[in-house]
Write an enzyme that holds these catalytic residues in place. Sequence first.
Site, PDB file in Angstrom:
ATOM      1  N   GLU A  17      -2.388 -13.120   9.948  1.00 41.27           N
ATOM      2  CA  GLU A  17      -0.905 -13.922  10.015  1.00 41.27           C
ATOM      3  C   GLU A  17      -0.368 -13.647  11.299  1.00 41.27           C
ATOM      4  O   GLU A  17      -0.655 -12.769  12.282  1.00 41.27           O
ATOM      5  CB  GLU A  17      -0.044 -13.367   8.883  1.00 41.27           C
ATOM      6  N   HIS A  76      11.090 -19.186   7.398  1.00 39.70           N
ATOM      7  CA  HIS A  76       9.654 -19.362   7.446  1.00 39.70           C
ATOM      8  C   HIS A  76       9.071 -20.767   8.254  1.00 39.70           C
ATOM      9  O   HIS A  76       9.917 -21.655   7.858  1.00 39.70           O
ATOM     10  CB  HIS A  76       8.974 -19.627   6.085  1.00 39.70           C
ATOM     11  N   ARG A 106       7.194 -14.632  13.787  1.00 46.16           N
ATOM     12  CA  ARG A 106       7.821 -15.759  12.742  1.00 46.16           C
ATOM     13  C   ARG A 106       9.120 -16.166  13.521  1.00 46.16           C
ATOM     14  O   ARG A 106       9.459 -17.439  13.426  1.00 46.16           O
ATOM     15  CB  ARG A 106       7.911 -15.196  11.450  1.00 46.16           C
ATOM     16  N   HIS A 139      13.590 -17.887   4.119  1.00 41.66           N
ATOM     17  CA  HIS A 139      12.421 -17.261   3.430  1.00 41.66           C
ATOM     18  C   HIS A 139      12.741 -15.989   3.045  1.00 41.66           C
ATOM     19  O   HIS A 139      12.448 -15.407   2.093  1.00 41.66           O
ATOM     20  CB  HIS A 139      11.458 -17.371   4.365  1.00 41.66           C
ATOM     21  N   ARG A 192      10.900  -9.386  10.140  1.00 40.77           N
ATOM     22  CA  ARG A 192       9.959  -8.643   9.387  1.00 40.77           C
ATOM     23  C   ARG A 192       8.668  -9.362   9.893  1.00 40.77           C
ATOM     24  O   ARG A 192       8.256 -10.457  10.078  1.00 40.77           O
ATOM     25  CB  ARG A 192      10.039  -8.970   7.992  1.00 40.77           C
TER      26      ARG A 192
HETATM   27  P1  FAD Z   1      11.397 -10.460  -6.567  1.00 36.10           P
HETATM   28  O1  FAD Z   1       9.937 -10.476  -6.652  1.00 36.10           O
HETATM   29  O2  FAD Z   1      12.039 -11.796  -6.158  1.00 36.10           O
HETATM   30  O3  FAD Z   1      12.227 -10.259  -8.009  1.00 36.10           O
HETATM   31  C1  FAD Z   1      13.525 -10.044  -8.159  1.00 36.10           C
HETATM   32  C2  FAD Z   1      13.677  -9.773  -9.531  1.00 36.10           C
HETATM   33  O4  FAD Z   1      15.020  -9.570  -9.845  1.00 36.10           O
HETATM   34  C3  FAD Z   1      13.303 -11.079 -10.596  1.00 36.10           C
HETATM   35  O5  FAD Z   1      12.699 -10.591 -11.751  1.00 36.10           O
HETATM   36  C4  FAD Z   1      14.775 -11.760 -11.083  1.00 36.10           C
HETATM   37  O6  FAD Z   1      14.900 -12.409 -11.888  1.00 36.10           O
HETATM   38  C5  FAD Z   1      15.635 -10.289 -11.026  1.00 36.10           C
HETATM   39  N1  FAD Z   1      17.045 -10.683 -10.666  1.00 36.10           N
HETATM   40  C6  FAD Z   1      17.832 -11.050  -9.617  1.00 36.10           C
HETATM   41  N2  FAD Z   1      19.013 -10.944  -9.713  1.00 36.10           N
HETATM   42  C7  FAD Z   1      19.253 -10.198 -10.994  1.00 36.10           C
HETATM   43  C8  FAD Z   1      20.242  -9.837 -11.790  1.00 36.10           C
HETATM   44  N3  FAD Z   1      21.504 -10.007 -11.301  1.00 36.10           N
HETATM   45  N4  FAD Z   1      19.855  -9.331 -13.046  1.00 36.10           N
HETATM   46  C9  FAD Z   1      18.892  -9.115 -13.623  1.00 36.10           C
HETATM   47  N5  FAD Z   1      17.754  -9.673 -12.880  1.00 36.10           N
HETATM   48  C10 FAD Z   1      18.070 -10.145 -11.684  1.00 36.10           C
HETATM   49  N6  FAD Z   1       5.593 -11.284   1.311  1.00 36.10           N
HETATM   50  C11 FAD Z   1       4.662 -10.507   1.504  1.00 36.10           C
HETATM   51  O7  FAD Z   1       4.513  -9.457   1.746  1.00 36.10           O
HETATM   52  N7  FAD Z   1       3.294 -11.412   1.591  1.00 36.10           N
HETATM   53  C12 FAD Z   1       3.406 -12.609   1.175  1.00 36.10           C
HETATM   54  O8  FAD Z   1       2.309 -13.347   1.164  1.00 36.10           O
HETATM   55  C13 FAD Z   1       4.503 -13.252   0.702  1.00 36.10           C
HETATM   56  N8  FAD Z   1       4.622 -14.568   0.590  1.00 36.10           N
HETATM   57  C14 FAD Z   1       5.547 -15.175   0.189  1.00 36.10           C
HETATM   58  C15 FAD Z   1       5.912 -16.394  -0.164  1.00 36.10           C
HETATM   59  C16 FAD Z   1       6.704 -17.221  -1.022  1.00 36.10           C
HETATM   60  C17 FAD Z   1       7.034 -18.403  -1.471  1.00 36.10           C
HETATM   61  C18 FAD Z   1       8.249 -16.221  -0.936  1.00 36.10           C
HETATM   62  C19 FAD Z   1       9.326 -16.895  -1.632  1.00 36.10           C
HETATM   63  C20 FAD Z   1       8.121 -15.126  -0.550  1.00 36.10           C
HETATM   64  C21 FAD Z   1       6.927 -14.513   0.129  1.00 36.10           C
HETATM   65  N9  FAD Z   1       7.036 -12.911   0.340  1.00 36.10           N
HETATM   66  C22 FAD Z   1       5.781 -12.707   0.944  1.00 36.10           C
HETATM   67  C23 FAD Z   1       8.169 -12.320   0.400  1.00 36.10           C
HETATM   68  C24 FAD Z   1       7.907 -11.565  -0.862  1.00 36.10           C
HETATM   69  O9  FAD Z   1       7.215 -12.192  -1.989  1.00 36.10           O
HETATM   70  C25 FAD Z   1       9.254 -10.949  -1.684  1.00 36.10           C
HETATM   71  O10 FAD Z   1       9.850 -10.262  -0.480  1.00 36.10           O
HETATM   72  C26 FAD Z   1       8.923  -9.936  -2.652  1.00 36.10           C
HETATM   73  O11 FAD Z   1       7.985 -10.216  -3.548  1.00 36.10           O
HETATM   74  C27 FAD Z   1      10.111  -9.290  -3.305  1.00 36.10           C
HETATM   75  O12 FAD Z   1       9.887  -8.482  -4.338  1.00 36.10           O
HETATM   76  P2  FAD Z   1      10.950  -7.926  -5.144  1.00 36.10           P
HETATM   77  O13 FAD Z   1      10.516  -7.258  -6.392  1.00 36.10           O
HETATM   78  O14 FAD Z   1      11.914  -7.262  -4.382  1.00 36.10           O
HETATM   79  O15 FAD Z   1      11.954  -9.256  -5.783  1.00 36.10           O
HETATM   80  C1  SIN Z   2       3.057 -16.592   4.009  1.00 34.81           C
HETATM   81  O1  SIN Z   2       2.089 -16.507   3.292  1.00 34.81           O
HETATM   82  O2  SIN Z   2       3.262 -17.025   4.966  1.00 34.81           O
HETATM   83  C2  SIN Z   2       4.067 -15.503   3.593  1.00 34.81           C
HETATM   84  C3  SIN Z   2       3.853 -14.078   4.065  1.00 34.81           C
HETATM   85  C4  SIN Z   2       5.324 -13.539   4.294  1.00 34.81           C
HETATM   86  O3  SIN Z   2       6.321 -14.089   3.756  1.00 34.81           O
HETATM   87  O4  SIN Z   2       5.148 -12.233   4.476  1.00 34.81           O
END
Ligand code: FAD
Ligand code: SIN
Length: 537
Positions: free
Chosen positions: A115, A244, A290, A351, A386
Amino acid sequence: MEIISDYLVIGSGIAGLSFALQAAKTGRVAVVTKKEKTEGSTNYAQGGIASVFDRDDSFDLHIEDTLKSGDGLCHEDIVRLVVEEGPERIKELISMGVYFSRQERDGETLDLGREGGHSRRRIVHTKDLTGREVERILLDRVEENPNIRIYENHMAIDLITKSKLIRRGIIASETSETCWGAYVLDVKQGQIITFLAKITVMSTGGAGKVYRYTSNPDIATGDGVAIGYRAGAKIANMEFVQFHPTCLYHPLAKSFLISEAVRGEGGVLLDKKGDSFMEKYHPLKDLAFRDIVARSIDMELKKSGDECVYLDISHRDPAFITERFPHIFETCLKFQVDITKEPIPVVPAAHYMCGGLLTDKYGKTSLDNLYAIGEAACTGLHGANRLASNSLLEALVFARRAALRSAEEMGDKMDKALPSAPQWDPGSATDSEETVVVSHNWDEIRSFMWNYVGIVRTNKRLARASTRVENIQKEIREYYWDFLVTQDLLELRNIALVAQLIIACASLRKESRGLHFNLDYPSKDNIHWLQDTVMWI
Ligand code: FAD
Ligand code: SIN
């Protein structure tokens, strides 16, 4: 109603679930999550998890790429520890049952993707559905663990802190601010529950919904940052919002992400005439960092007046494309774009939140008993931009570090009883019939954030956004106390505060660096601004 546990985890993405699994070895864990348990950014992650597995790669190279991407603001000690712990965390996922794609030649060696900004192939992935696979297995392991209970449709409102208890005469004043759990809305019952815990973990994910166009799911309203900030925790670097570069441009596609891995496999960005343009902006062309790719697209669109640019991978073998990117292929096809035959119309969208609740190297925030992990945290890894696929990695590494450290703290606290907290007091609040006020303010915030605090900013635009958000904040404050809380109202209150913090941090930083680009200060200023932007109440 009151629920007592040793650990309260807010959020069920990769960060919260990984923490819960480790913490359950030393205590009872309650996980609250505001919608269905799978609903979070984790479930939508496509590209994968960056980590060093290839013989031609090294920790030093991964560190170097991360530091370059972060444009001077990464904390090198944090970068090193995340990169070095990465392979172990990924092996743990594999041992829990996560399947990552393997190379065809032996069916065993991990297939590593590439990437933007990575000098080597190092993205461990499950085709283009990495997040779904990781979330599925983590949930399976959590659900079979008797020490963990998940509460779906439970939304954290505010933390229960010592100052609140002091104000109500429940405990005597001491010096440091301490967290004892949270008030949580049971969304289905409309009831507010007091969750008391010795350790509280904010793993609420990002804040993409602050912007009109975002790759994020609806849960991404920055709740953790808003809740933590209101309780007095320090936040940092909120100006660094990552856009993104490539989300599907289609009125019904809700900014569906086209993974950067597509460019990693040879995808090229084209203008409407079919000419590539990234070579004008950076020697790494389509695989530049990015922030640079998103800004270049923004410039191309402003110059041409076109509505989108195009991403073309159709020169690759169709069998390869459908095998490597089945989800992207099928989703685009639903919108009448056959990616094996034609370029994909794409635009940038909000993103990732590089800022968040400021933590130390164990995920501890500035409040006692409160940890923050995953996208809700600002650990120092990402700096001003990032590096792709470093986010899932950071969540895994910090979830474990936080769980180990809080287990030690838990040992110290075992004998100390939790204070009794008062039930939530709704005052004279009544049911609101004016939900139109909520949806109007919600739309307004997302529009001015997109127009004034987006990829390119100016002092004037930031000042305008600041006035607008202050007016809305005033209105919400009145509304919030008059009416019974609902999920929509709570989310509005949170996106308004997060918008305000983004604007405030962006207005303070009088330079351009990484994801923060201000036309009034187009250069980097290493003399005055080689530092994090930190704020607290
Ligand atoms: P999340 O997985 O977003 O989980 C947050 C949780 O908190 C959810 O369960 C939600 O319901 C809960 N929540 C929120 N507010 C509250 C509240 N007030 N009370 C109770 N629950 C609450 N990163 C990479 O490293 N590689 C990738 O390939 C990548 N691809 C991505 C593709 C997409 C489409 C997106 C949107 C992001 C991507 N990212 C990627 C970024 C990465 O996915 C996220 O940064 C990461 O998954 C965040 O994980 P998390 O556990 O912090 O939050
Ligand atoms: C992607 O697959 O392009 C998302 C990767 C990331 O947000 O780190």
